[in-house]
Design a protein around this motif. Structure first.
Motif, PDB file in Angstrom:
ATOM      1  N   UNK A   1     -22.227   0.067   4.796  1.00 18.76           N
ATOM      2  CA  UNK A   1     -21.799   1.452   4.564  1.00 18.76           C
ATOM      3  C   UNK A   1     -20.667   1.502   3.532  1.00 18.76           C
TER       4      UNK A   1
ATOM      5  N   UNK B   1     -11.945   0.700  12.211  1.00 16.38           N
ATOM      6  CA  UNK B   1     -12.716   1.409  13.239  1.00 16.38           C
ATOM      7  C   UNK B   1     -13.960   0.612  13.603  1.00 16.38           C
ATOM      8  N   UNK B   2     -14.615   0.032  12.597  1.00 15.99           N
ATOM      9  CA  UNK B   2     -15.800  -0.776  12.861  1.00 15.99           C
ATOM     10  C   UNK B   2     -15.477  -2.006  13.690  1.00 15.99           C
TER      11      UNK B   2
ATOM     12  N   UNK C   1     -15.986   7.471   9.310  1.00 22.47           N
ATOM     13  CA  UNK C   1     -16.831   6.393   9.811  1.00 22.47           C
ATOM     14  C   UNK C   1     -18.226   6.872  10.162  1.00 22.47           C
TER      15      UNK C   1
ATOM     16  N   UNK D   1     -10.520  12.982  11.459  1.00 28.75           N
ATOM     17  CA  UNK D   1     -10.543  12.372  10.125  1.00 28.75           C
ATOM     18  C   UNK D   1     -11.241  11.021  10.186  1.00 28.75           C
TER      19      UNK D   1
ATOM     20  N   UNK E   1      -4.342  15.918   7.974  1.00 28.19           N
ATOM     21  CA  UNK E   1      -4.721  14.604   8.486  1.00 28.19           C
ATOM     22  C   UNK E   1      -3.897  14.250   9.724  1.00 28.19           C
TER      23      UNK E   1
ATOM     24  N   UNK F   1      -3.039   5.318   6.617  1.00 30.15           N
ATOM     25  CA  UNK F   1      -3.737   6.582   6.344  1.00 30.15           C
ATOM     26  C   UNK F   1      -3.057   7.390   5.242  1.00 30.15           C
TER      27      UNK F   1
ATOM     28  N   UNK G   1     -21.250   4.880   9.398  1.00 36.12           N
ATOM     29  CA  UNK G   1     -20.888   3.479   9.286  1.00 36.12           C
ATOM     30  C   UNK G   1     -20.991   2.751  10.605  1.00 36.12           C
ATOM     31  N   UNK G   2     -20.841   3.491  11.694  1.00 36.57           N
ATOM     32  CA  UNK G   2     -20.862   2.843  13.005  1.00 36.57           C
ATOM     33  C   UNK G   2     -22.229   3.016  13.648  1.00 36.57           C
TER      34      UNK G   2
ATOM     35  N   UNK H   1       0.828  -1.203   0.000  1.00 38.12           N
ATOM     36  CA  UNK H   1       0.000   0.000   0.000  1.00 38.12           C
ATOM     37  C   UNK H   1       0.863   1.255   0.000  1.00 38.12           C
TER      38      UNK H   1
ATOM     39  N   UNK I   1      -4.571   6.726   1.957  1.00 42.48           N
ATOM     40  CA  UNK I   1      -5.981   7.114   2.019  1.00 42.48           C
ATOM     41  C   UNK I   1      -6.165   8.615   1.844  1.00 42.48           C
TER      42      UNK I   1
ATOM     43  N   UNK J   1     -21.229  -1.782   9.151  1.00 41.98           N
ATOM     44  CA  UNK J   1     -20.063  -1.117   8.578  1.00 41.98           C
ATOM     45  C   UNK J   1     -19.837  -1.580   7.140  1.00 41.98           C
TER      46      UNK J   1
ATOM     47  N   UNK K   1      -8.568   1.303  -1.069  1.00 39.95           N
ATOM     48  CA  UNK K   1      -8.277   0.317  -0.041  1.00 39.95           C
ATOM     49  C   UNK K   1      -7.879   0.970   1.277  1.00 39.95           C
ATOM     50  N   UNK K   2      -7.010   1.971   1.207  1.00 41.46           N
ATOM     51  CA  UNK K   2      -6.570   2.635   2.424  1.00 41.46           C
ATOM     52  C   UNK K   2      -7.747   3.181   3.224  1.00 41.46           C
ATOM     53  N   UNK K   3      -8.654   3.837   2.481  1.00 41.73           N
ATOM     54  CA  UNK K   3      -9.844   4.416   3.097  1.00 41.73           C
ATOM     55  C   UNK K   3     -10.679   3.349   3.795  1.00 41.73           C
TER      56      UNK K   3
ATOM     57  N   UNK L   1      -9.816   0.278   4.683  1.00 47.39           N
ATOM     58  CA  UNK L   1      -9.135  -0.367   5.812  1.00 47.39           C
ATOM     59  C   UNK L   1      -9.380   0.460   7.077  1.00 47.39           C
ATOM     60  N   UNK L   2      -9.296   1.787   6.954  1.00 47.71           N
ATOM     61  CA  UNK L   2      -9.507   2.637   8.135  1.00 47.71           C
ATOM     62  C   UNK L   2     -10.938   2.492   8.658  1.00 47.71           C
ATOM     63  N   UNK L   3     -11.899   2.553   7.737  1.00 47.34           N
ATOM     64  CA  UNK L   3     -13.302   2.464   8.161  1.00 47.34           C
ATOM     65  C   UNK L   3     -13.586   1.095   8.788  1.00 47.34           C
TER      66      UNK L   3
END
Lengths: 269, 307
Positions: B232, B194-195, A263, A258, A251, B127, A266-267, A19, B130, B229, B185-187, B189-191
């Motif tokens: 979403x 967090x979930x 999220x 951020x 960021x 991040x 989403x949560x 990545x 992302x 999640x 993907x980066x985005x 992975x973060x979401x």
């Protein structure tokens, strides 16, 4: 069990490494002295400062950077101001038209810009705003996302606080400014950040409404970069790096907000 | 009369009267605070939306006045190879960006959401891609896909000949797909991380006591709990892919030979360089309808499992 842990760690390091590889390649090519090595694997000296100096000296990058900053900070601040007012009112005050307005805001969340750009362009043209800053800024000034975000957050303000302030004789606007705004601060920071990052990357609208190079923000400038300093791969990459720096700084400074912005929705709330 | 009626309707008459006394400044403030937003949404969202519907039934070409032509634009679309090609490319592009992105993001997010110092560091690193602007990302990938760029270098390591990624009509769309998968993907992975971190820890303790392996722990407690999640992420990634304009514009300009001409690009090209605004508005309506139907299906599909 132990083998599992090692396997997991190796996988994570490899995956995150992949990545980061394009970001690393960007750093390498942006620091190259010329176009001879584009692999982006090995640093050939560190010429990033010189490359930046060339871009700032000969090209229009400073103009693009300035325009992007005006666009993002300007519309970001206005979005925060108007969304704070509307989101708070929609969550905590009863007034005629509240439900209609909420339906309008939610409805716009579903609309794609591809449907709206044509008529919005015609409206902007009618207003005489083609090739102006207001033409670039005003149509994207307030987002349904912002109003919705603040409203959801403002639902959590305890009613007793507002009732107590009213009993003390505070006016509605004073209550909004002195009690609600400070409590909404995390949501407002999140909103500013999300708005800034979105606007920083907005190519479609400035492309449509601004034909004059003097007005171009960074994405449009990058798209036309070939005609700038003569197309060179390494200087294009340096320009991309310069474009990526402000969002990165924001960021890092506001990481928590951020993630909250990403999220949101989403949560489970 | 109305005041009397109101007071009588409420058992606690005084509270009702006081309430009304307060309601007036509250209503005034409510209207004043929301007025700019209301005006804005009417002028820049509601009116344009209605105008777009109207334009889609006209032959408007920027110069001149719109003439009502009924469903002609919609009929024209289904005989237009350019539109049919774009619609198909959008379907391929959406499916091939969304599915790998979510699968890969899950494969990274599940182990990454575990506690530990290394994971915390890796989460911070994720991040960086992302937060890269898409415009800057696209310019970097132009270099990566260039003849002597990173993509061909990596292929060379495993003995594959260099490819012309962005100028081959077979490869260009896949070049876009790979870049977009990387970028989103980066985005995600973060979401997803967090979930996952928001899930109750007891579930995992129970699974561990039951002696569940990594795979069963994932399929039984994790996946169902993560449904919200996931929904979403799915909805925003599908919507994002269906509206994607920037990658095609910056990497390939819709080419070569229209091979990457996704529908948003085709709409933009018809509306602005060519000024077929009526036709473009009609295609915008079809895109919007497709997006609404697809989101409804996703909600139905993932909500259906709740009972």
């Amino acid at each position: 069990m132990r083998a599992g842990t090692i396997l997991r760690t190796v996988w994570l390091i490899v995956a995150v490494g992949f990545m980061l590889l394009p970001v690393y390649a960007m750093l390498v090519v942006a620091s190259a002295p010329d176009d001879t090595d584009l692999r982006g694997l090995v640093f050939n000296g560190f010429h990033l400062p010189e490359n930046i100096r060339v871009l700032f000296g000969e090209g229009n990058l400073p103009t693009y950077l300035r325009n992007s900053l005006i666009l993002c900070v300007g519309t970001g601040a206005l979005d925060v101001l108007f969304s704070a007012a509307a989101g708070y009112a929609m969550a905590q005050l009863s007034f005629p038209g509240r439900r209609v307005l909420f339906a309008l805001v939610i409805g716009t969340l579903a609309l794609t810009p591809m449907v709206l750009v044509i008529p919005v362009f015609l409206i902007v043209k009618e207003l005489g705003w083609v090739n102006t800053f207001q033409g670039m800024m005003v149509p994207g000034m307030i987002s349904a996302f912002g109003v919705f975000l603040v409203r959801q957050f403002a639902l959590g303000i305890p009613k007793e606080l507002l009732l107590a302030a009213r009993a003390d004789g505070a006016g509605e606007f004073r209550i909004f400014a002195r009690i609600a705004v400070p409590l909404l601060k995390p949501a407002l920071i999140t909103l500013f950040l999300v708005h800034f990052l979105g606007q920083w990357d907005n190519l479609l609208w400035p492309l449509i409404v601004a034909n004059e190079q003097e007005l171009w923000p960074l994405p449009v400038g990058l798209a036309n970069f070939q005609s700038e300093v003569g197309f060179t791969y390494h200087l294009t990459t340096t320009a991309a790096l310069v474009t990526a720096v402000p969002p990165f700084i924001l960021m890092v400074a506001l990481q928590r907000y951020y993630v909250a912005g990403l999220t949101f929705g989403g949560l489970k709330r | 009369m109305s005041v009397l009626g109101r007071v009588r309707a409420r058992p606690q008459a005084t509270a009702g009267v006081l309430g009304r006394g307060r309601a007036r400044p509250e209503a005034t403030a409510g209207v004043a605070l929301t007025l700019p937003v209301a005006v804005f949404f009417v002028v820049f969202w509601l009116v344009p939306f209605l105008a777009a519907i109207y334009l889609s039934f006209t032959d408007y070409e920027m110069a001149g006045t719109p003439n009502w032509i009924g469903l002609a634009n919609y009929e024209r679309m289904f005989a237009d190879p350019g539109f049919l090609n774009s619609a198909w490319i959008t379907v391929v592009y959406t499916v091939c960006t969304v599915v790998p992105t979510i699968v890969l993001a899950l494969l990274v997010a599940v182990p990454l959401s575990r506690p530990g110092r290394l994971n915390r560091g890796l989460r911070a690193l994720v991040m960086i891609p992302a937060v890269m602007p898409l415009a800057a990302t696209s310019m970097v990938w132009v270099i990566i896909y260039s003849d002597r760029g990173l993509a061909n270098t990596l292929l060379g390591l495993v003995g594959i000949d260099p490819q012309s990624w962005l100028t081959s009509s077979d490869l260009a769309i896949w070049a876009l797909v790979v870049m977009v998968v990387w970028k989103s993907m980066g985005l995600f992975v973060i979401i997803l991380t967090a979930g996952l971190q928001a899930l109750p820890g007891e579930v995992y303790e129970a699974a561990a006591i039951d002696g569940s392996g990594a795979v069963t722990t994932f399929t039984r407690p994790t996946l169902p709990l993560l449904r919200r999640t996931l929904l979403f992420v799915l909805v925003i990634s599908v919507a994002g892919s269906m509206q994607a304009f920037v990658p095609a514009f910056l990497l390939t300009g819709g080419g070569p030979a229209d091979a990457t001409q996704v529908l948003p690009y085709y709409i933009w090209a018809n509306a602005f360089p060519y000024e077929h605004m009526g036709y473009a508005a009609a295609m915008g309506m079809v895109l919007l309808a497709a997006m609404v139907i697809v989101s409804a299906l996703q909600f139905g599909f993932l909500k259906g499992g709740d009972e």
